[in-house]
Design an enzyme around this catalytic site. Structure first.
Site, PDB file in Angstrom:
ATOM      1  N   LYS A  15       0.899  -1.012   0.269  1.00  0.00           N
ATOM      2  CA  LYS A  15       0.013  -0.152   0.109  1.00  0.00           C
ATOM      3  C   LYS A  15       0.715   1.213   0.011  1.00  0.00           C
ATOM      4  CE  LYS A  15      -2.461  -1.039   4.157  1.00  0.00           C
ATOM      5  NZ  LYS A  15      -1.612  -2.193   4.297  1.00  0.00           N
ATOM      6  N   ARG A  90      -9.447   0.279   9.122  1.00  0.00           N
ATOM      7  CA  ARG A  90      -8.638  -0.696   9.018  1.00  0.00           C
ATOM      8  C   ARG A  90     -10.575  -1.396  10.060  1.00  0.00           C
ATOM      9  NH1 ARG A  90      -3.031   0.353   9.363  1.00  0.00           N
ATOM     10  NH2 ARG A  90      -1.564  -1.393   9.823  1.00  0.00           N
ATOM     11  N   ARG A 129      11.866  -5.582   5.016  1.00  0.00           N
ATOM     12  CA  ARG A 129      11.618  -3.829   4.374  1.00  0.00           C
ATOM     13  C   ARG A 129      12.772  -2.653   4.969  1.00  0.00           C
ATOM     14  NH1 ARG A 129       5.580  -2.027   5.233  1.00  0.00           N
ATOM     15  NH2 ARG A 129       5.922  -2.728   7.577  1.00  0.00           N
ATOM     16  N   ARG A 162      11.592  -1.541  10.627  1.00  0.00           N
ATOM     17  CA  ARG A 162      10.660  -1.165  11.140  1.00  0.00           C
ATOM     18  C   ARG A 162      10.600  -2.350  12.854  1.00  0.00           C
ATOM     19  NH1 ARG A 162       4.820   0.325   7.742  1.00  0.00           N
ATOM     20  NH2 ARG A 162       4.555  -0.588  10.323  1.00  0.00           N
ATOM     21  N   ARG A 173      -0.157  -8.825  13.537  1.00  0.00           N
ATOM     22  CA  ARG A 173      -0.675  -8.067  12.737  1.00  0.00           C
ATOM     23  C   ARG A 173      -1.567  -8.594  11.328  1.00  0.00           C
ATOM     24  NH1 ARG A 173       4.547  -5.392  10.513  1.00  0.00           N
ATOM     25  NH2 ARG A 173       2.823  -3.874   9.401  1.00  0.00           N
TER      26      ARG A 173
HETATM   27  P1  ADP Z   1       2.167  -2.316   3.392  1.00  0.00           P
HETATM   28  O1  ADP Z   1       2.116  -0.211   3.124  1.00  0.00           O
HETATM   29  O2  ADP Z   1       1.071  -2.398   2.587  1.00  0.00           O
HETATM   30  O3  ADP Z   1       2.504  -2.757   4.835  1.00  0.00           O
HETATM   31  P2  ADP Z   1       4.972  -1.903   1.889  1.00  0.00           P
HETATM   32  O4  ADP Z   1       4.001  -0.708   0.371  1.00  0.00           O
HETATM   33  O5  ADP Z   1       5.328  -1.082   2.732  1.00  0.00           O
HETATM   34  O6  ADP Z   1       3.856  -2.358   2.621  1.00  0.00           O
HETATM   35  O7  ADP Z   1       5.646  -2.994   1.712  1.00  0.00           O
HETATM   36  C1  ADP Z   1       6.140  -3.840   2.137  1.00  0.00           C
HETATM   37  C2  ADP Z   1       7.905  -4.784   1.795  1.00  0.00           C
HETATM   38  O8  ADP Z   1       7.093  -4.963  -0.008  1.00  0.00           O
HETATM   39  C3  ADP Z   1       8.290  -3.437   0.931  1.00  0.00           C
HETATM   40  O9  ADP Z   1       9.697  -3.280   1.784  1.00  0.00           O
HETATM   41  C4  ADP Z   1       8.079  -3.119  -0.648  1.00  0.00           C
HETATM   42  O10 ADP Z   1       9.309  -2.658  -0.858  1.00  0.00           O
HETATM   43  C5  ADP Z   1       7.884  -4.063  -0.974  1.00  0.00           C
HETATM   44  N1  ADP Z   1       7.177  -4.731  -1.787  1.00  0.00           N
HETATM   45  C6  ADP Z   1       5.791  -3.949  -2.277  1.00  0.00           C
HETATM   46  N2  ADP Z   1       5.152  -4.297  -3.477  1.00  0.00           N
HETATM   47  C7  ADP Z   1       6.319  -4.865  -3.880  1.00  0.00           C
HETATM   48  C8  ADP Z   1       5.825  -5.824  -4.708  1.00  0.00           C
HETATM   49  N3  ADP Z   1       4.615  -5.750  -5.821  1.00  0.00           N
HETATM   50  N4  ADP Z   1       6.753  -7.024  -5.211  1.00  0.00           N
HETATM   51  C9  ADP Z   1       7.626  -7.311  -4.214  1.00  0.00           C
HETATM   52  N5  ADP Z   1       8.210  -6.099  -3.351  1.00  0.00           N
HETATM   53  C10 ADP Z   1       6.774  -5.302  -2.772  1.00  0.00           C
HETATM   54  P1  AMP Z   2       1.250   0.625   9.482  1.00  0.00           P
HETATM   55  O1  AMP Z   2       2.110   1.662   8.963  1.00  0.00           O
HETATM   56  O2  AMP Z   2      -0.491   0.586   8.359  1.00  0.00           O
HETATM   57  O3  AMP Z   2       1.834  -0.879   8.932  1.00  0.00           O
HETATM   58  O4  AMP Z   2       0.406   0.828  10.555  1.00  0.00           O
HETATM   59  C1  AMP Z   2       1.565   0.644  11.758  1.00  0.00           C
HETATM   60  C2  AMP Z   2       0.569   0.175  12.871  1.00  0.00           C
HETATM   61  O5  AMP Z   2       0.290   1.553  13.115  1.00  0.00           O
HETATM   62  C3  AMP Z   2      -0.483  -0.157  13.087  1.00  0.00           C
HETATM   63  O6  AMP Z   2      -0.090  -1.859  13.656  1.00  0.00           O
HETATM   64  C4  AMP Z   2      -1.115  -0.079  14.596  1.00  0.00           C
HETATM   65  O7  AMP Z   2      -0.995  -0.597  15.832  1.00  0.00           O
HETATM   66  C5  AMP Z   2      -1.134   1.570  13.562  1.00  0.00           C
HETATM   67  N1  AMP Z   2      -2.264   1.895  13.007  1.00  0.00           N
HETATM   68  C6  AMP Z   2      -2.177   2.569  11.581  1.00  0.00           C
HETATM   69  N2  AMP Z   2      -3.418   2.785  11.091  1.00  0.00           N
HETATM   70  C7  AMP Z   2      -3.920   2.795  11.855  1.00  0.00           C
HETATM   71  C8  AMP Z   2      -5.769   2.636  11.806  1.00  0.00           C
HETATM   72  N3  AMP Z   2      -6.193   2.903  10.803  1.00  0.00           N
HETATM   73  N4  AMP Z   2      -6.127   2.372  13.042  1.00  0.00           N
HETATM   74  C9  AMP Z   2      -5.859   1.812  14.125  1.00  0.00           C
HETATM   75  N5  AMP Z   2      -4.339   1.822  14.278  1.00  0.00           N
HETATM   76  C10 AMP Z   2      -3.553   2.592  13.215  1.00  0.00           C
END
Ligand code: ADP
Ligand code: AMP
Length: 215
Positions: A15, A90, A129, A162, A173
């Protein structure tokens, strides 16, 4: 009319990665609830102190706090054209609240791309990541590696992993996503705004599919 797009999908679906790309293409503000919480954690604000325990356990920050935070954020001037929401809503209560606040502003959700990725791939993605503490750009040590390991291509900052990407927290998660967030897939499908995108494809292809689905 303002445009509101909600990116739905499990943690690690891509995302944030996609939002960073398409928010520029679409000229929409990228609103990431996770990024806002992390910023508050870093600055040790009251909100950050409140959110910290939930985030470190891989759980959701309570709805009332999260909804109020997003409401304030969406009222800022950079959102007059709408927003690309990443990580919010969420829970069903958050989805309800978002619908109500947009209705109040005579707006609505235009589209909800759901980026689907199987669970075993999510773990592989989150464990590799790396993020930039300065510009927020997200890398993967294998799938989207920076030119120099551990260093941001854009501004040279040292990348970090992270706290909540540790394997135990990742499992929690994903469970939390299945229990509390996945019901939103049916919710938005019934509302006629859901479009499923195959998140297993390479990053560029996911972007193409997303843009084709949204534009
Ligand atoms: P989210 O925001 O949904 O938690 P991220 O955008 O942070 O996910 O992506 C999670 C990890 O996967 C990151 O390290 C990113 O570089 C990698 N990633 C994202 N999209 C792809 C893809 N289509 N193929 C392979 N790796 C990906
Ligand atoms: P994310 O960066 O989206 O993976 O979010 C990291 C963490 O932030 C999550 O695991 C939650 O603890 C908190 N968080 C982010 N977005 C929300 C949401 N919409 N509602 C509740 N907690 C959230």
């Amino acid at each position: 009319m303002a445009k509101y797009i909600v990116l739905l999908g499990p943690p690690g679906a891509g995302k944030g990665t996609q939002a960073q790309i398409i928010s520029k293409t679409m000229n929409l503000a990228h609103i990431s609830s996770g990024d806002i919480f992390r910023e508050n954690l870093k600055n040790e604000t009251e909100l950050g102190k409140l959110a910290k325990g939930f985030m470190n356990r891989g759980e959701l920050v309570p709805d009332d706090v999260t909804i109020a935070m997003i409401r304030d954020r969406l009222k800022r001037p950079d959102c007059v054209q709408g927003a690309l929401l990443d990580g919010f809503p969420r829970t069903p209560a958050q989805a309800q609240a978002l619908g109500e606040m947009l209705a109040e502003w005579n707006a609505k959700i235009d589209s909800v791309p759901y980026i689907s990725v199987p669970a075993q791939v999510l773990i592989e993605r989150l464990s590799g990541r790396w993020s930039c503490p300065t510009c927020g750009f997200v890398y993967h040590e294998v799938f989207n590696a920076p030119k120099q390991a551990g260093v941001c291509d854009k501004d040279g900052a040292a990348l970090y992993q992270r706290e909540d990407d540790k394997s135990e927290t990742v499992k929690r998660r994903i469970d939390v996503y299945v229990e509390q967030t996945s019901p939103l897939i049916a919710f938005y499908q019934e509302a006629g705004v859901l479009v499923e995108v195959d998140g297993i494809l390479p990053i560029e292809q996911v972007t193409e599919e997303l843009l084709a689905a949204i534009l």
